[in-house]
Scaffold this active site. Sequence first.
Site, short mmCIF file in Angstrom:
data_model
loop_
_atom_site.label_atom_id
_atom_site.label_comp_id
_atom_site.label_asym_id
_atom_site.label_seq_id
_atom_site.Cartn_x
_atom_site.Cartn_y
_atom_site.Cartn_z
N PRO A 75 0.82 -1.21 0.00
CA PRO A 75 0.00 0.00 0.00
C PRO A 75 0.86 1.26 0.00
CG PRO A 75 -0.28 -1.24 2.05
CD PRO A 75 0.63 -2.02 1.19
N HIS A 76 0.46 2.20 -0.84
CA HIS A 76 1.18 3.46 -0.97
C HIS A 76 0.29 4.48 -1.65
CE1 HIS A 76 1.62 1.43 -4.80
NE2 HIS A 76 1.78 2.63 -5.35
N SER A 77 0.68 5.70 -1.55
CA SER A 77 0.01 6.78 -2.25
C SER A 77 1.08 7.75 -2.74
CB SER A 77 -1.00 7.47 -1.34
OG SER A 77 -1.80 8.36 -2.09
#
Length: 156
Positions: A75-77
């Site tokens: 998960p990342h943004s």
Amino acid sequence: MITSKQKRSFMLKQFLPLSHIQYVDSVENWQQAVQLSAAPLLAEQLIEPRYVERIFQIHREIGPYYVIAPQIAMPHSRPEDGSNAQALSLVVLKQGVNFGSDNDPVQLVLMLAAKDSESHLEMLSAVAELFSDEEAVQQIIQSTTVSEIAEIVHRY
């Protein structure tokens, strides 16, 4: 002379310290897995709560874009979504959790935070090297302590 692998190893140790690694028996759902992976980074203010909210928002819009391989979610943004530093956090789940992906169940959840769109590329290269080693991935999944997990991860 320091080899590129030694440089990357230093990077993984620096950005994925023992305090950022968790071993958990199980979680109720994928959201809890993401929250657990974010917890050490939030505690150290390396990311802001809005960073995690943005991950959830994008997941609702386009699905589990960050489930990158069988058993592995990253998960990342974007940096402007609340990332204050370059950092990693890893949760190893004894019992996998479904994210709604073809690569379910997920047992490794690696939260990635980057301070800009370029500085994390070498760190990401080291992560890719680790995750492309199927034997190492299976050793991590079969580990039962944080120190065992760190010993494997810090080889890269």
